[in-house]
Design a protein around this motif. Structure first.
Motif, mmCIF file in Angstrom:
data_model
loop_
_atom_site.group_PDB
_atom_site.id
_atom_site.type_symbol
_atom_site.label_atom_id
_atom_site.label_comp_id
_atom_site.label_asym_id
_atom_site.label_seq_id
_atom_site.Cartn_x
_atom_site.Cartn_y
_atom_site.Cartn_z
ATOM 1 N N MET A 50 53.030 35.564 37.112
ATOM 2 C CA MET A 50 51.920 35.064 37.913
ATOM 3 C C MET A 50 51.219 33.957 37.140
ATOM 4 O O MET A 50 51.041 34.052 35.924
ATOM 5 N N SER A 51 50.797 32.926 37.844
ATOM 6 C CA SER A 51 49.984 31.874 37.251
ATOM 7 C C SER A 51 48.873 31.520 38.230
ATOM 8 O O SER A 51 49.073 31.536 39.450
ATOM 9 N N ALA A 52 47.695 31.223 37.691
ATOM 10 C CA ALA A 52 46.546 30.912 38.539
ATOM 11 C C ALA A 52 45.378 30.507 37.648
ATOM 12 O O ALA A 52 45.399 30.710 36.429
ATOM 13 N N THR A 53 44.372 29.941 38.272
ATOM 14 C CA THR A 53 43.110 29.662 37.596
ATOM 15 C C THR A 53 42.043 30.510 38.278
ATOM 16 O O THR A 53 41.818 30.390 39.481
ATOM 17 N N TRP A 54 41.381 31.370 37.484
ATOM 18 C CA TRP A 54 40.424 32.332 38.018
ATOM 19 C C TRP A 54 39.006 31.927 37.625
ATOM 20 O O TRP A 54 38.759 31.519 36.488
ATOM 21 N N LYS A 55 38.102 32.064 38.554
ATOM 22 C CA LYS A 55 36.689 31.813 38.283
ATOM 23 C C LYS A 55 35.858 32.879 38.990
ATOM 24 O O LYS A 55 35.870 32.965 40.219
ATOM 25 N N GLU A 100 53.433 44.115 45.950
ATOM 26 C CA GLU A 100 52.357 44.524 46.858
ATOM 27 C C GLU A 100 51.357 43.398 47.094
ATOM 28 O O GLU A 100 50.813 43.261 48.203
ATOM 29 N N MET A 101 51.072 42.570 46.088
ATOM 30 C CA MET A 101 50.191 41.425 46.297
ATOM 31 C C MET A 101 50.797 40.436 47.278
ATOM 32 O O MET A 101 50.098 39.866 48.127
ATOM 33 N N GLU A 102 52.094 40.201 47.185
ATOM 34 C CA GLU A 102 52.769 39.294 48.122
ATOM 35 C C GLU A 102 52.738 39.859 49.536
ATOM 36 O O GLU A 102 52.509 39.115 50.501
ATOM 37 N N VAL A 103 52.905 41.170 49.669
ATOM 38 C CA VAL A 103 52.830 41.796 50.998
ATOM 39 C C VAL A 103 51.425 41.639 51.570
ATOM 40 O O VAL A 103 51.250 41.284 52.747
ATOM 41 N N GLY A 151 46.536 38.565 54.920
ATOM 42 C CA GLY A 151 45.840 37.307 54.702
ATOM 43 C C GLY A 151 44.758 37.402 53.642
ATOM 44 O O GLY A 151 43.907 36.524 53.532
ATOM 45 N N ALA A 152 44.786 38.466 52.867
ATOM 46 C CA ALA A 152 43.800 38.657 51.791
ATOM 47 C C ALA A 152 44.392 39.600 50.757
ATOM 48 O O ALA A 152 45.258 40.427 51.054
#
Length: 249
Positions: free
Chosen positions: A103-108, A175-178, A184-185
């Protein structure tokens, strides 16, 4: 000694006197009632001294209890304000010794921390924020220490940029992809915790205390940006459940 009759014995006893205080001349008959009170009445400073000592002890207890009540802190409150996740990507890689999912992302994340105490300041240190998907911790980060004045508040911002893909459990990734495609969240659990102490006076009284705020079931909506990247946004304020070690049962 033998007595001829009871009256002889009474007469002998009446003759006995016991000196309770030879220096001050307080002499009482053995059978005289209220002997001790009579002697004390001759020397009222004794009762005065006892009264002063008793009053002093009661005043010390009263002021001690009042000091404890005044310096007993109320636990800080934490409100979750928002979470923004940009460039959110879950990918599958070749088999590795750890995990095939990354997983890659920028979290704030933003929190509003309040000090409800009218007499005490709060100092925070060793602050750590973390985001979980169910029981899987996705990331954690340290936050700079700060101090809150009496009845004040502060917005705490934590930013984490995952430039390199980070391995996550296969079940959590799936599960996150599902959730992302079906609902939609994606629902996360967000935490912020650290060490606190209170000023003035409460540091030596209570010492450093642990505090942890749990903000559960934070639903981040899925947004598709113009460039095709995926973002997750949650801007609904909510109160977090605060666990304070001073009041922990």
């Amino acid at each position: 000694m033998r007595y001829q009759s009871i009256s002889d014995m009474d007469e002998e006893l009446l003759k006995r006197e016991y000196d309770l205080d030879e220096d001050n001349g307080c002499t009482c008959n053995f059978l005289r009632h209220n002997c001790r009170d009579q002697c004390l009445n001759k020397f009222p400073w004794r009762r005065l001294l006892k009264s002063i000592l008793t009053l002093s002890i009661l005043m010390m207890l009263f002021f001690g209890m009042a000091l404890i009540i005044l310096l007993t802190p109320n636990q800080p409150t934490v409100e979750f304000k928002s979470m923004e996740v940009s460039n959110f990507t879950i990918s599958f890689s070749l088999p590795s010794p750890y995990s095939n999912w990354n997983m890659s992302a920028t979290w704030k994340t933003k929190f509003l921390v309040r000090n409800p105490n009218r007499r005490l300041q709060i100092s925070y240190s060793e602050i750590v924020t973390a985001v979980y998907y169910k029981k899987e911790r996705l990331w954690s980060a340290e936050v700079e220490s700060f101090c809150l004045e009496k009845e004040s508040e502060k917005t705490v911002v934590s930013t984490v940029e995952m430039r390199a893909p980070t391995a996550i459990e296969e079940k959590a990734a799936f599960e996150m992809e599902v959730d992302r495609f079906k609902a939609g969240a994606v629902e996360f659990n967000v935490e912020i915790g650290g060490k606190v102490w209170f000023k003035p006076g409460s540091k030596w009284m209570w010492g450093k205390q642990s505090v942890m705020a749990k903000c559960e079931n934070v639903q981040a909506r899925v947004l598709v940006e113009k460039d095709g990247s995926i973002s997750l946004v949650e801007d609904g304020s909510r109160n977090c459940r605060v666990i304070f070690s001073l009041y922990k049962s």
